[in-house]
Design a protein around this motif. Structure first.
Motif, PDB file in Angstrom:
ATOM      1  N   LYS A   8     -11.984  -1.461  -9.016  1.00  0.00           N
ATOM      2  CA  LYS A   8     -10.576  -1.789  -9.812  1.00  0.00           C
ATOM      3  C   LYS A   8      -9.618  -0.983  -8.661  1.00  0.00           C
ATOM      4  N   LEU A   9      -9.974   0.026  -8.107  1.00  0.00           N
ATOM      5  CA  LEU A   9      -8.979   0.658  -6.827  1.00  0.00           C
ATOM      6  C   LEU A   9      -9.214  -0.235  -5.727  1.00  0.00           C
ATOM      7  N   ASN A  10     -10.247  -0.778  -5.321  1.00  0.00           N
ATOM      8  CA  ASN A  10     -10.156  -1.647  -4.272  1.00  0.00           C
ATOM      9  C   ASN A  10      -9.280  -2.764  -4.420  1.00  0.00           C
ATOM     10  N   ARG A  11      -9.439  -3.447  -5.425  1.00  0.00           N
ATOM     11  CA  ARG A  11      -8.446  -4.611  -5.749  1.00  0.00           C
ATOM     12  C   ARG A  11      -6.910  -4.066  -5.407  1.00  0.00           C
ATOM     13  N   GLU A  12      -6.857  -2.944  -6.117  1.00  0.00           N
ATOM     14  CA  GLU A  12      -5.146  -2.387  -6.106  1.00  0.00           C
ATOM     15  C   GLU A  12      -4.769  -2.142  -4.579  1.00  0.00           C
ATOM     16  N   CYS A  13      -5.822  -1.811  -3.723  1.00  0.00           N
ATOM     17  CA  CYS A  13      -5.358  -1.396  -2.263  1.00  0.00           C
ATOM     18  C   CYS A  13      -5.229  -2.899  -1.571  1.00  0.00           C
ATOM     19  N   ILE A  14      -5.998  -3.773  -2.132  1.00  0.00           N
ATOM     20  CA  ILE A  14      -5.987  -5.368  -1.487  1.00  0.00           C
ATOM     21  C   ILE A  14      -4.551  -5.652  -1.591  1.00  0.00           C
ATOM     22  N   ALA A  15      -3.945  -5.579  -3.076  1.00  0.00           N
ATOM     23  CA  ALA A  15      -2.932  -6.031  -3.665  1.00  0.00           C
ATOM     24  C   ALA A  15      -1.614  -5.295  -2.788  1.00  0.00           C
ATOM     25  N   CYS A  16      -2.032  -3.967  -2.793  1.00  0.00           N
ATOM     26  CA  CYS A  16      -0.906  -3.116  -1.934  1.00  0.00           C
ATOM     27  C   CYS A  16      -0.557  -3.517  -0.690  1.00  0.00           C
ATOM     28  N   VAL A  17      -1.672  -3.868   0.146  1.00  0.00           N
ATOM     29  CA  VAL A  17      -1.781  -4.425   1.465  1.00  0.00           C
ATOM     30  C   VAL A  17      -0.913  -5.601   1.413  1.00  0.00           C
ATOM     31  N   ASP A  18      -1.206  -6.768   0.616  1.00  0.00           N
ATOM     32  CA  ASP A  18      -0.472  -7.797   0.665  1.00  0.00           C
ATOM     33  C   ASP A  18       1.042  -7.525   0.358  1.00  0.00           C
ATOM     34  N   GLY A  19       1.353  -6.715  -0.593  1.00  0.00           N
ATOM     35  CA  GLY A  19       2.703  -6.532  -0.722  1.00  0.00           C
ATOM     36  C   GLY A  19       3.498  -5.899   0.498  1.00  0.00           C
ATOM     37  N   LEU A  20       2.877  -5.122   0.973  1.00  0.00           N
ATOM     38  CA  LEU A  20       3.378  -4.322   2.403  1.00  0.00           C
ATOM     39  C   LEU A  20       3.364  -5.587   3.443  1.00  0.00           C
ATOM     40  N   THR A  21       2.658  -6.155   3.552  1.00  0.00           N
ATOM     41  CA  THR A  21       2.588  -7.261   4.391  1.00  0.00           C
ATOM     42  C   THR A  21       3.524  -8.065   4.376  1.00  0.00           C
ATOM     43  N   GLN A  22       3.869  -8.709   2.928  1.00  0.00           N
ATOM     44  CA  GLN A  22       5.020  -9.727   2.536  1.00  0.00           C
ATOM     45  C   GLN A  22       6.473  -8.924   2.777  1.00  0.00           C
ATOM     46  N   GLY A  23       6.478  -7.664   2.771  1.00  0.00           N
ATOM     47  CA  GLY A  23       7.763  -6.879   2.937  1.00  0.00           C
ATOM     48  C   GLY A  23       7.852  -6.502   4.418  1.00  0.00           C
ATOM     49  N   GLY A  24       6.778  -6.805   5.466  1.00  0.00           N
ATOM     50  CA  GLY A  24       7.043  -6.777   6.876  1.00  0.00           C
ATOM     51  C   GLY A  24       6.930  -5.330   7.315  1.00  0.00           C
ATOM     52  N   PHE A  65      -7.143   3.979   6.783  1.00  0.00           N
ATOM     53  CA  PHE A  65      -5.533   4.168   7.457  1.00  0.00           C
ATOM     54  C   PHE A  65      -4.746   3.058   6.882  1.00  0.00           C
ATOM     55  N   TYR A  66      -3.504   3.084   6.949  1.00  0.00           N
ATOM     56  CA  TYR A  66      -2.516   2.149   6.894  1.00  0.00           C
ATOM     57  C   TYR A  66      -1.620   2.461   8.155  1.00  0.00           C
ATOM     58  N   MET A  67      -1.234   1.458   8.703  1.00  0.00           N
ATOM     59  CA  MET A  67      -0.283   1.530  10.050  1.00  0.00           C
ATOM     60  C   MET A  67       0.972   0.648   9.492  1.00  0.00           C
ATOM     61  N   LEU A  68       2.074   1.358   9.254  1.00  0.00           N
ATOM     62  CA  LEU A  68       3.147   0.682   8.618  1.00  0.00           C
ATOM     63  C   LEU A  68       4.513   0.935   9.480  1.00  0.00           C
ATOM     64  N   GLU A  69       5.212   0.040   9.494  1.00  0.00           N
ATOM     65  CA  GLU A  69       6.421  -0.139  10.070  1.00  0.00           C
ATOM     66  C   GLU A  69       7.624   0.328   8.856  1.00  0.00           C
ATOM     67  N   ALA A  70       8.232   1.758   9.423  1.00  0.00           N
ATOM     68  CA  ALA A  70       9.242   2.167   8.389  1.00  0.00           C
ATOM     69  C   ALA A  70      10.464   2.396   9.381  1.00  0.00           C
ATOM     70  N   ARG A  71      11.609   2.563   9.001  1.00  0.00           N
ATOM     71  CA  ARG A  71      12.939   2.689   9.598  1.00  0.00           C
ATOM     72  C   ARG A  71      12.913   4.160   9.765  1.00  0.00           C
ATOM     73  N   ASP A  72      12.256   5.149   8.875  1.00  0.00           N
ATOM     74  CA  ASP A  72      12.677   6.488   9.057  1.00  0.00           C
ATOM     75  C   ASP A  72      11.480   7.126   8.205  1.00  0.00           C
ATOM     76  N   MET A  73      11.463   8.541   8.127  1.00  0.00           N
ATOM     77  CA  MET A  73      10.512   9.114   7.304  1.00  0.00           C
ATOM     78  C   MET A  73      10.729   8.879   5.751  1.00  0.00           C
ATOM     79  N   ASN A  74      11.914   8.951   5.432  1.00  0.00           N
ATOM     80  CA  ASN A  74      12.302   8.436   3.954  1.00  0.00           C
ATOM     81  C   ASN A  74      11.588   7.177   3.546  1.00  0.00           C
ATOM     82  N   GLU A  75      11.639   6.098   4.290  1.00  0.00           N
ATOM     83  CA  GLU A  75      11.168   4.821   4.007  1.00  0.00           C
ATOM     84  C   GLU A  75       9.491   4.957   4.316  1.00  0.00           C
ATOM     85  N   ALA A  76       9.071   5.712   5.046  1.00  0.00           N
ATOM     86  CA  ALA A  76       7.729   6.018   5.250  1.00  0.00           C
ATOM     87  C   ALA A  76       7.209   6.398   4.053  1.00  0.00           C
ATOM     88  N   ILE A  77       7.713   7.698   3.348  1.00  0.00           N
ATOM     89  CA  ILE A  77       7.449   8.062   2.199  1.00  0.00           C
ATOM     90  C   ILE A  77       7.465   7.257   1.055  1.00  0.00           C
TER      91      ILE A  77
END
Length: 106
Positions: A8-24, A65-77
């Motif tokens: 279940k956790l792995n499925r949640e992680c996959i969905a999380c990555v999908d959402g982060l990808t869609q958000g750019g 690991f997740y490598m994410l694009e964020a404007r600043d530390m607040n968005e990264a959090i």
């Protein structure tokens, strides 16, 4: 976690990555095997010193690991709050260190 909870956790992680990808925001990422599969390399006197196991004794381990694009530390959090395994451990947030470009005129 039980196998069912782990799946279940792995499925949640996959969905999380999908959402982060869609958000750019998702750039890269991957799960890692446990520390007992690690091999550590140290260079000493220009010679490799190779040992089985992680570089340090620790109770915690990097699960991936997740490598994410964020404007600043607040968005990264804000983005890191969406990572499902944070409920069971922690998410360490670090900026990418920029390397200096070498002079191409040499």
């Amino acid at each position: 976690l039980s196998q069912q909870e782990w799946d279940k956790l792995n499925r949640e992680c996959i969905a999380c990555v999908d959402g982060l990808t869609q958000g750019g925001n998702f750039l890269d990422g991957a799960p890692l095997l446990s520390t007992d599969t690690a091999t550590t390399l140290r260079m000493r006197d220009n010679k490799p010193l190779i040992t089985d196991g992680p570089f340090a004794e620790t109770k915690e381990q990097l699960a991936g690991f997740y490598m994410l694009e964020a404007r600043d530390m607040n968005e990264a959090i804000r983005l890191a709050e969406k990572i499902p395994p944070a409920r069971y451990g922690c998410v360490e947030i670090r900026p990418v260190r920029e390397l200096l470009e070498q002079d191409n005129n040499r």
